[in-house]
Design an enzyme around this catalytic site. Structure first.
Site, PDB file in Angstrom:
ATOM      1  N   ARG A 162       0.820  -1.228   0.000  1.00 31.15           N
ATOM      2  CA  ARG A 162       0.000   0.000   0.000  1.00 31.15           C
ATOM      3  C   ARG A 162       0.847   1.268   0.000  1.00 31.15           C
ATOM      4  O   ARG A 162       0.421   2.301  -0.515  1.00 31.15           O
ATOM      5  CB  ARG A 162      -0.947  -0.010   1.218  1.00 31.15           C
ATOM      6  N   ILE A 192      -7.288   7.387  -1.281  1.00 32.81           N
ATOM      7  CA  ILE A 192      -7.148   5.931  -1.339  1.00 32.81           C
ATOM      8  C   ILE A 192      -8.032   5.376  -0.228  1.00 32.81           C
ATOM      9  O   ILE A 192      -8.018   5.873   0.906  1.00 32.81           O
ATOM     10  CB  ILE A 192      -5.675   5.502  -1.155  1.00 32.81           C
ATOM     11  N   SER A 193      -8.846   4.384  -0.554  1.00 32.30           N
ATOM     12  CA  SER A 193      -9.846   3.906   0.399  1.00 32.30           C
ATOM     13  C   SER A 193      -9.225   3.219   1.607  1.00 32.30           C
ATOM     14  O   SER A 193      -8.107   2.699   1.551  1.00 32.30           O
ATOM     15  CB  SER A 193     -10.810   2.939  -0.293  1.00 32.30           C
ATOM     16  N   GLN A 194      -9.975   3.202   2.677  1.00 32.42           N
ATOM     17  CA  GLN A 194      -9.596   2.495   3.890  1.00 32.42           C
ATOM     18  C   GLN A 194      -9.395   1.006   3.566  1.00 32.42           C
ATOM     19  O   GLN A 194     -10.217   0.405   2.866  1.00 32.42           O
ATOM     20  CB  GLN A 194     -10.701   2.656   4.924  1.00 32.42           C
ATOM     21  N   PRO A 195      -8.328   0.384   4.052  1.00 32.17           N
ATOM     22  CA  PRO A 195      -8.095  -1.041   3.751  1.00 32.17           C
ATOM     23  C   PRO A 195      -9.280  -1.945   4.092  1.00 32.17           C
ATOM     24  O   PRO A 195      -9.568  -2.882   3.337  1.00 32.17           O
ATOM     25  CB  PRO A 195      -6.861  -1.373   4.596  1.00 32.17           C
TER      26      PRO A 195
END
Length: 243
Positions: free
Chosen positions: A64, A90-93
């Site tokens: 990431r 960038i989206s939350q994992p």
């Protein structure tokens, strides 16, 4: 047995990267544990106690830190969204893993992603063995993602500059569609490009408000149904199809 060992398999991946001298290995392992904790905390809403081991393994393998700006690399493995420029994130994992799991994809599946961003979600899908077709409306992000994915070896991902509301009809139908920006309705062009038996995962709701992560399913006979999963917050879907 494989499902029960999912967490252990993820930790083995993290341990392997640590032995290889990966300076992010500990942070990545913490991220995986944080995602597992979020899954446990939301199990009543998402309808599962754990995500598929293959999804968690893919999340553990994708670097990431390569998908965030340099100034955010030291926070790349926090379980939270991060800015990537141009008003995008960038989206939350946890959300990346959940959307991937809800899509029910696997090796060889053709997946359309709407909203490439930095390319992180596409990389996770590719790590699962999917063929990924991803559309980004912001030229600078599309070009940067194309170069990044190529450099990192994600050869199963094709990036297109365009309005994702209209999908990528030349490569339809898709086994799954993931929309990583919020729409105030489910785009009809995307429904048409979904293969019978396929699923679309999309946040539905107004811009800059709490939306609802929604799973849209197309039955073998073409009938379409949907179910709401979880409150989420995404940047808005932009382009000519926006209402």
């Amino acid at each position: 047995m494989r499902r029960l060992l999912g967490g252990a398999l993820v930790l083995l991946v993290a341990a392997g990267t640590a032995r290889a001298g990966d300076p992010y290995a500990r942070a990545r392992a913490r991220m995986i544990r944080a995602v597992e904790a979020d899954v446990a905390a939301t199990r009543a809403r998402i309808g599962r106690d754990r995500l598929a081991p293959a999804v968690m393994e893919a999340l553990a393998r994708v670097p990431r830190h390569e998908f965030v700006p340099p100034e955010w690399k030291d926070r790349a493995y926090e379980n939270r969204p991060l800015p990537i420029g141009y008003g995008q994130t960038i989206s939350q994992p946890y959300i990346v893993a959940l959307m991937t799991d809800l899509a029910g994809v696997g090796p060889g599946d053709r997946v359309l992603e709407v909203g490439t961003g930095s390319g992180y979600q596409a990389a996770v899908l590719a790590a699962l063995g999917c063929r990924v077709f991803t559309v980004e409306i912001i030229p600078a992000l599309a070009e940067a993602a194309r170069r990044r994915l190529r450099r990192l070896g994600y050869d199963r991902v094709r990036v297109r500059l365009g309005d994702g509301y209209y999908g990528w009809p030349e490569h339809a139908p898709f086994d799954a569609i993931l929309v990583t920006a919020a729409a105030d309705h489910v785009p009809p062009p995307l429904v048409r490009q979904l293969r019978p038996g396929g699923r679309m995962v999309i946040p539905v709701g107004g811009a800059f408000r709490v939306q609802t992560l929604t799973v849209v399913e197309k039955a073998a006979d073409g009938r379409v149904s949907s179910r709401e999963v979880l409150p989420v917050r995404f940047v808005p879907l932009t382009g000519g199809g926006r209402l």
